[in-house]
Design a protein around this motif. Structure first.
Motif, PDB file in Angstrom:
ATOM      1  N   PHE A 248     -12.967   0.910  -0.442  1.00 52.37           N
ATOM      2  CA  PHE A 248     -12.616  -0.031   0.615  1.00 52.37           C
ATOM      3  C   PHE A 248     -13.766  -0.148   1.624  1.00 52.37           C
ATOM      4  O   PHE A 248     -14.139  -1.265   2.033  1.00 52.37           O
ATOM      5  CB  PHE A 248     -11.335   0.424   1.323  1.00 52.37           C
ATOM      6  CG  PHE A 248     -10.644  -0.663   2.085  1.00 52.37           C
ATOM      7  CD1 PHE A 248      -9.526  -1.289   1.567  1.00 52.37           C
ATOM      8  CD2 PHE A 248     -11.118  -1.090   3.332  1.00 52.37           C
ATOM      9  CE1 PHE A 248      -8.892  -2.308   2.258  1.00 52.37           C
ATOM     10  CE2 PHE A 248     -10.495  -2.103   4.036  1.00 52.37           C
ATOM     11  CZ  PHE A 248      -9.363  -2.713   3.487  1.00 52.37           C
TER      12      PHE A 248
ATOM     13  N   GLU B  85     -16.257  -3.407   2.821  1.00 55.74           N
ATOM     14  CA  GLU B  85     -16.444  -3.800   4.215  1.00 55.74           C
ATOM     15  C   GLU B  85     -17.919  -3.744   4.620  1.00 55.74           C
ATOM     16  O   GLU B  85     -18.449  -4.668   5.271  1.00 55.74           O
ATOM     17  CB  GLU B  85     -15.620  -2.891   5.135  1.00 55.74           C
ATOM     18  CG  GLU B  85     -14.113  -3.022   4.975  1.00 55.74           C
ATOM     19  CD  GLU B  85     -13.618  -4.384   5.408  1.00 55.74           C
ATOM     20  OE1 GLU B  85     -13.640  -4.677   6.614  1.00 55.74           O
ATOM     21  OE2 GLU B  85     -13.240  -5.190   4.528  1.00 55.74           O
TER      22      GLU B  85
ATOM     23  N   ASP C 140      -7.325  -8.949   2.345  1.00 57.06           N
ATOM     24  CA  ASP C 140      -6.999  -7.538   2.577  1.00 57.06           C
ATOM     25  C   ASP C 140      -6.226  -6.959   1.386  1.00 57.06           C
ATOM     26  O   ASP C 140      -6.472  -5.825   0.960  1.00 57.06           O
ATOM     27  CB  ASP C 140      -6.192  -7.387   3.861  1.00 57.06           C
ATOM     28  CG  ASP C 140      -7.056  -7.558   5.115  1.00 57.06           C
ATOM     29  OD1 ASP C 140      -8.300  -7.482   4.987  1.00 57.06           O
ATOM     30  OD2 ASP C 140      -6.490  -7.751   6.202  1.00 57.06           O
TER      31      ASP C 140
ATOM     32  N   ALA D 281      -9.487  -1.085  -4.388  1.00 54.44           N
ATOM     33  CA  ALA D 281      -9.602   0.337  -4.068  1.00 54.44           C
ATOM     34  C   ALA D 281      -8.669   1.165  -4.943  1.00 54.44           C
ATOM     35  O   ALA D 281      -9.040   2.240  -5.441  1.00 54.44           O
ATOM     36  CB  ALA D 281      -9.286   0.557  -2.590  1.00 54.44           C
TER      37      ALA D 281
ATOM     38  N   THR E  36       0.816  -1.228   0.000  1.00 55.50           N
ATOM     39  CA  THR E  36       0.000   0.000   0.000  1.00 55.50           C
ATOM     40  C   THR E  36       0.842   1.267   0.000  1.00 55.50           C
ATOM     41  O   THR E  36       0.479   2.261  -0.626  1.00 55.50           O
ATOM     42  CB  THR E  36      -0.934   0.012   1.219  1.00 55.50           C
ATOM     43  OG1 THR E  36      -0.149  -0.026   2.421  1.00 55.50           O
ATOM     44  CG2 THR E  36      -1.880  -1.180   1.187  1.00 55.50           C
TER      45      THR E  36
ATOM     46  N   TYR F  26     -10.500   5.931  -2.941  1.00 49.98           N
ATOM     47  CA  TYR F  26      -9.865   4.731  -2.379  1.00 49.98           C
ATOM     48  C   TYR F  26     -10.610   4.296  -1.110  1.00 49.98           C
ATOM     49  O   TYR F  26     -10.993   3.128  -0.958  1.00 49.98           O
ATOM     50  CB  TYR F  26      -8.399   5.046  -2.067  1.00 49.98           C
ATOM     51  CG  TYR F  26      -7.533   3.843  -1.749  1.00 49.98           C
ATOM     52  CD1 TYR F  26      -7.656   3.161  -0.527  1.00 49.98           C
ATOM     53  CD2 TYR F  26      -6.576   3.386  -2.653  1.00 49.98           C
ATOM     54  CE1 TYR F  26      -6.862   2.068  -0.234  1.00 49.98           C
ATOM     55  CE2 TYR F  26      -5.775   2.295  -2.364  1.00 49.98           C
ATOM     56  CZ  TYR F  26      -5.915   1.639  -1.157  1.00 49.98           C
ATOM     57  OH  TYR F  26      -5.131   0.558  -0.872  1.00 49.98           O
TER      58      TYR F  26
ATOM     59  N   LYS G 126      -8.601  -6.289  -1.413  1.00 51.46           N
ATOM     60  CA  LYS G 126      -9.420  -5.097  -1.144  1.00 51.46           C
ATOM     61  C   LYS G 126      -8.642  -3.828  -1.510  1.00 51.46           C
ATOM     62  O   LYS G 126      -9.185  -2.911  -2.124  1.00 51.46           O
ATOM     63  CB  LYS G 126      -9.820  -5.041   0.330  1.00 51.46           C
ATOM     64  CG  LYS G 126     -10.732  -6.156   0.794  1.00 51.46           C
ATOM     65  CD  LYS G 126     -10.926  -6.084   2.314  1.00 51.46           C
ATOM     66  CE  LYS G 126     -11.631  -7.324   2.836  1.00 51.46           C
ATOM     67  NZ  LYS G 126     -11.716  -7.307   4.324  1.00 51.46           N
ATOM     68  N   HIS G 127      -7.366  -3.810  -1.130  1.00 51.86           N
ATOM     69  CA  HIS G 127      -6.537  -2.644  -1.457  1.00 51.86           C
ATOM     70  C   HIS G 127      -6.343  -2.539  -2.973  1.00 51.86           C
ATOM     71  O   HIS G 127      -6.350  -1.428  -3.526  1.00 51.86           O
ATOM     72  CB  HIS G 127      -5.188  -2.736  -0.745  1.00 51.86           C
ATOM     73  CG  HIS G 127      -5.250  -2.391   0.721  1.00 51.86           C
ATOM     74  ND1 HIS G 127      -5.504  -1.119   1.179  1.00 51.86           N
ATOM     75  CD2 HIS G 127      -5.087  -3.178   1.826  1.00 51.86           C
ATOM     76  CE1 HIS G 127      -5.491  -1.116   2.503  1.00 51.86           C
ATOM     77  NE2 HIS G 127      -5.240  -2.357   2.928  1.00 51.86           N
TER      78      HIS G 127
ATOM     79  N   ILE H 220     -11.878   1.233   8.442  1.00 51.90           N
ATOM     80  CA  ILE H 220     -10.760   1.424   7.506  1.00 51.90           C
ATOM     81  C   ILE H 220      -9.464   1.058   8.225  1.00 51.90           C
ATOM     82  O   ILE H 220      -9.233   1.489   9.368  1.00 51.90           O
ATOM     83  CB  ILE H 220     -10.710   2.889   7.005  1.00 51.90           C
ATOM     84  CG1 ILE H 220     -12.015   3.247   6.294  1.00 51.90           C
ATOM     85  CG2 ILE H 220      -9.517   3.110   6.081  1.00 51.90           C
ATOM     86  CD1 ILE H 220     -12.299   2.409   5.071  1.00 51.90           C
TER      87      ILE H 220
END
Length: 932
Positions: A447, A451, A461, A468, A302, A443, A464-465, A327
């Motif tokens: 995300f 969720e 995870d 985003a 990230t 972003y 998901k990033h 978040i």
């Protein structure tokens, strides 16, 4: 009336001085002419050189008898008495050594290298001709104790004895007495605006402190380049060099280097010269995508920040930015652009100089006007990576001198042209397309949507990033498209770093210095006195310095004296004692004295032992004092007393540089904060990122509050030996340096609210406000310019050997050792930027006449690995070895030489500094005409 008559009688007597003319031919033992031999009057700088056929003519107002000295690299000096006018003196020289060469820089007076009171390296006309490097400046890298850090194809930085980076203000470079540093940068730009190869007479380098004679900037050493005087070197000389560069990243590209020198002696009173040089090629491309912060991250992570990827410096903690517990508490960086998308790597250099030389009485008294200009494109690595495009630098000098004195004054002025910061180009192309607030908002929203929907696809995870980022990057400008190019063109013309990347500058400095040598008045000892004055005028319109409100002007001066005495202790032992003292004063600081003492003992004519103690000092540079530059991850803030408050930056919720919590504390969604917090309200960066980040305990926070910058001092002890034994020439030295008030950078973090003494708390809690600011990302990282109270030491040694082998082949080798004596682990916030390998080995092998008119030379060098530390980034530089080679053929009938050569013949690509492009190979064929 009588007074006027007497004046004209005196003037007539001056113009009617008698002239003594000597002429002849200089050859070697085989009768082969030696072009470029130096012929000068003993104990004088007055002289001439031999032409391509070895012929010379020397005219002087000195009446016989006197002695002339003939010197040539690799041959023993010859001293010949002159007993009559119009005397013909032909000289046949015997093979000697480099110790017989004559230098001026060590004591500001001519003396043999053998007898110099300090370490000195020399690179003469013969070395220029035979160097295996692609140009003479690159050939300096093969000298003992000398480092060259390669910034780009056309920009190399010379240094000695450690503490080097590309902004090397510790090392001074003089071209015909002029400091050719760029006023905005305050350090030399290599040979970008130096000399054309066919105009080089000699180069001398003094490694180590030389402040005693040359002032504050000669702290680590000084390089002198002397050009050819048109009275002594009339004629037309030129060269054409054509070839190609080869690098994995940039491929194979054409390389062209041209030079032309024209000099004409109209009479014994007036001569002129002009030189033009042009170089064009493709720079070493930098495409290192490793994590700049040495965390091992890639773009799959990230908070990736690639070394040569720009735009990804912009990052934020997405939980703090959103205020949402769902978040993750991680930092996310924007997607950046490769450096190769932000520059065309055009390397180009144009330089020209001209001079008018007047000798009104046809003797050693000379008046000069010299002008120099330089322009071109290159890559410079400082706090960021910069494309120096269409820069322009000019110098103008007027000098009056003879053998005993000089007075000179000159001005340096630069213009940054269309230069731009490639890091901020990437950042602001991104922002032009989509603001930071919108990008991070997209972003976070994506995300959060995953969720809140319960993650129906079962994404990890990382996935998901990725999702985003993909949404936030939708519509991103793609290199090669018209939309990208249009935005790029707008950004690089905008000087506001919040939206553009261009920096502009029209800074200048004025300098004058003078020296008088009293040796012609008495024989007891040689005494010299001198002084200098410099005035700075910084004018970057706020793009480099904190000069938004107008130019920053300040000045400094210095005076010095030196006495030198030779004593004959016995028939076998002679001693030379040298002592000098200099006083320098900047209007910003108290004055400093810099003494130097040395003793040299010549034993049985073949051995010389020397010892010296000298002190040096350097004032903080223009950037140390007045820089105010946002480089993305940090703000560089100079340490002059009035500088921090001159810098200000806007922070707001809208651009994700201020949290909602911070806006509530400050009572505004936007706030302007100056740089004073770096020096009076800051934590050390290491205590925040290491101890506090792991423990969350405020007691682990260490107050930073850097001190304002002050001058730095060094005490240097040196021992040396030069001698001849069993056919070998030996030159060895060792030094030990002790630094006080060492100028260094510190990384500190200043919170937007709260005091670092932790006396202010969040209302209704025991949480210190400054801790809350850190937790919410409401802080600015600064890199300050300050002095450490820790003692910094360094020491080292160098030895060089040269000899003749296999019936006339030249073989030489040298070894250099350098070490920093400083506990880095115990002082993590002090950045010394030593940047020097502990071990270096260099060797050369060649012969000027392998066959008739055919010669060759091989040069090899090896460098140990070392750690590079600088504003742009820190990282390991691996060990490397390089082989350069050349074969040359001389055509005496046309006074020409053809050379075929290769730099980095082994094709092992390497780099000398963290962040630069890998250095590839250069192959070339050159033709040089009339370069005697």
């Amino acid at each position: 009336m009588k007074t006027v008559f007497n004046f004209f009688v005196l003037l007539l007597c001056v113009f009617s001085y008698s002239q003594t003319t000597i002429k002849g031919t200089i050859t070697d033992n085989s009768g082969i002419p030696l072009p470029g031999a130096n012929i000068f009057i003993e104990e004088s700088a007055r002289g001439t050189t031999s032409d391509f056929e070895g012929k010379y003519t020397l005219t002087t107002d000195q009446n016989p008898p006197f002695d002339i000295v003939i010197s040539f690299t690799g041959f023993e000096n010859v001293i010949v008495p002159v007993t009559a006018n119009n005397q013909t003196i032909d000289v046949q020289m015997s093979v000697g050594s480099s110790l017989d060469e004559v230098v001026i820089s060590a004591s500001r007076t001519p003396e043999r290298v053998f007898e110099s009171p300090v370490t000195v390296e020399r690179f003469g006309i013969k070395d220029v001709k035979t160097t295996a490097s692609v140009d003479f400046y690159g050939g300096l890298e093969n000298l003992k104790g000398i480092d060259i850090n390669t910034n780009s194809l056309t920009f190399k930085s010379v240094n000695a004895r450690g503490f080097a980076d590309f902004a090397n203000a510790r090392f001074m470079q003089l071209v015909d007495g002029m400091d050719n540093s760029a006023p905005a940068l305050n350090f030399p730009l290599g040979n970008l605006i130096g000399m054309v190869e066919t105009d080089v007479q000699s180069i001398e380098i003094l490694p180590g402190a030389a402040s005693g004679l040359y002032g504050a900037n000669a702290f680590n050493g000084i390089l002198f380049m002397r050009s050819k005087n048109p009275f002594d070197y009339p004629g037309i000389r030129g060269y054409v060099k054509q070839g190609m560069t080869s690098q994995d990243a940039a491929g194979e590209n054409p390389y062209t280097d041209l030079g032309l020198s024209i000099a004409h002696k109209f009479s014994d009173k007036f001569a002129v010269k002009a030189n033009i040089g042009y170089l064009k090629g493709t720079d070493w491309a930098a495409n290192n995508r490793s994590d700049k912060l040495n965390r091992g991250l890639t773009r799959e992570d990230t908070d990736y920040d690639g070394i040569n990827v720009y735009g990804d410096e912009v990052s934020t903690n997405i939980r703090s930015a959103s205020g949402l517990g769902i978040i993750p508490d991680v930092r996310v960086s924007r997607t950046g652009y490769s450096e190769m998308d932000l520059t065309n790597y055009n390397a180009e250099s144009f330089k020209a100089d001209w001079g008018l030389y007047f000798r009104p009485w046809e003797d050693d008294f000379e008046i000069q006007y010299v002008g120099k200009v330089g322009s071109g494109n290159t890559i410079y690595q400082g706090a960021n990576r910069y494309n120096i495009k269409n820069f322009f630098l000019q110098q103008h000098k007027i000098e009056i001198k003879n053998d005993n004195f000089f007075v000179r004054g000159y001005v340096n002025e630069d213009d940054a042209g269309d230069s731009y910061d490639m890091v901020f180009t990437g950042i602001n192309i991104n922002r032009s397309w989509k603001s930071d607030a919108d990008w991070f908002g997209d972003y976070i929203q994506t995300f959060a949507g995953i969720e809140l929907s319960g993650n129906p696809q079962g994404l990890t995870d990382d996935q998901k990033h990725d999702a985003a980022r993909a949404v936030a990057d939708t519509g991103r400008l793609i290199p090669g498209t018209p939309e990208f190019q249009n935005t790029f063109d707008q950004v690089v013309q905008d000087t506001d770093l919040s939206s553009g990347s261009r920096f502009q500058d029209n800074s200048k400095f004025y300098h004058s210095d003078a020296n008088y040598n009293f040796s012609h008045l008495w024989d007891y000892a040689e005494v010299q006195v001198g002084g200098s004055f410099r005035s700075y005028n910084l004018n970057s319109d706020g793009t480099i310095y904190t000069d938004n409100d107008g130019p920053i002007i300040y000045s400094e001066f210095g005076v010095y004296t030196q006495i030198q005495k030779e004593v004959e202790i016995s028939d076998l032992v002679k001693m030379k004692l040298t002592g000098s003292l200099r006083f320098d004063k900047s209007e910003l600081f108290d004055g400093f004295f810099s003494p130097r003492l040395s003793a040299g003992f010549t034993i049985a004519e073949d051995h010389n032992i020397r010892a010296s103690f000298q002190t040096g000092f350097r004032n903080p540079t223009t950037q140390n004092l007045y820089i105010g530059l946002d480089v993305g991850r940090a703000v560089l803030i100079g340490g002059a007393s009035d500088n921090p408050e001159r810098y200000s930056k806007q922070y707001s919720v809208a651009n994700s540089t201020l949290s909602p919590f911070g806006a509530a504390v400050l009572g505004s969604p936007s706030v302007s904060i100056n740089g004073s917090g770096a020096y009076n309200n800051s934590f050390t960066a290491s205590s925040v990122s290491n101890d506090f980040s792991q423990s969350g305990n405020p007691a682990d926070l260490e107050i930073g509050n850097s001190n304002l910058a002050q001058p730095e001092q060094v005490s240097s002890f040196e021992l040396g030996y030069r001698g001849k034994a069993q056919g070998f020439v030996i030159d060895a030295s060792a030094y030990y340096n002790i630094y006080q008030d060492f100028l260094a950078n510190e990384n500190v973090i200043s919170p937007f609210y709260g005091d670092v003494e932790l006396t202010q708390t969040v209302p209704g809690t025991n949480t210190p406000l400054a801790v809350a600011a850190i937790a919410n990302g409401d802080f600015q990282v600064y890199q300050t310019y300050t002095n450490t109270d820790k003692e910094v030491k360094s020491y080292g040694a160098a030895i060089g050997l040269s000899t003749k082998v296999f019936n006339g082949f030249d073989l030489s080798a040298n070894y250099t050792y350098a070490r920093l004596d400083f506990d880095v682990a115990a002082n993590p916030n002090v950045r010394t930027n030593f940047n020097t390998p502990e071990h270096k080995v260099k060797a050369s092998f060649g012969k000027t006449d392998l066959f008739e008119n055919l010669g060759f030379n091989l040069s090899w060098r090896w460098s140990d690995n070392y750690f590079w530390e600088a504003n742009f980034g820190d990282g390991e530089v691996p060990a490397f070895n390089v082989l350069d080679a050349q074969v040359n053929y001389r055509i005496p009938k046309y006074k020409s030489t053809i050379k075929l050569g290769a730099s980095n013949l082994l094709q092992d690509e390497y780099f000398t500094a963290f962040g630069t492009g890998y250095i590839g190979s250069i192959y070339y064929l050159s033709l040089t005409i009339n370069n005697f």
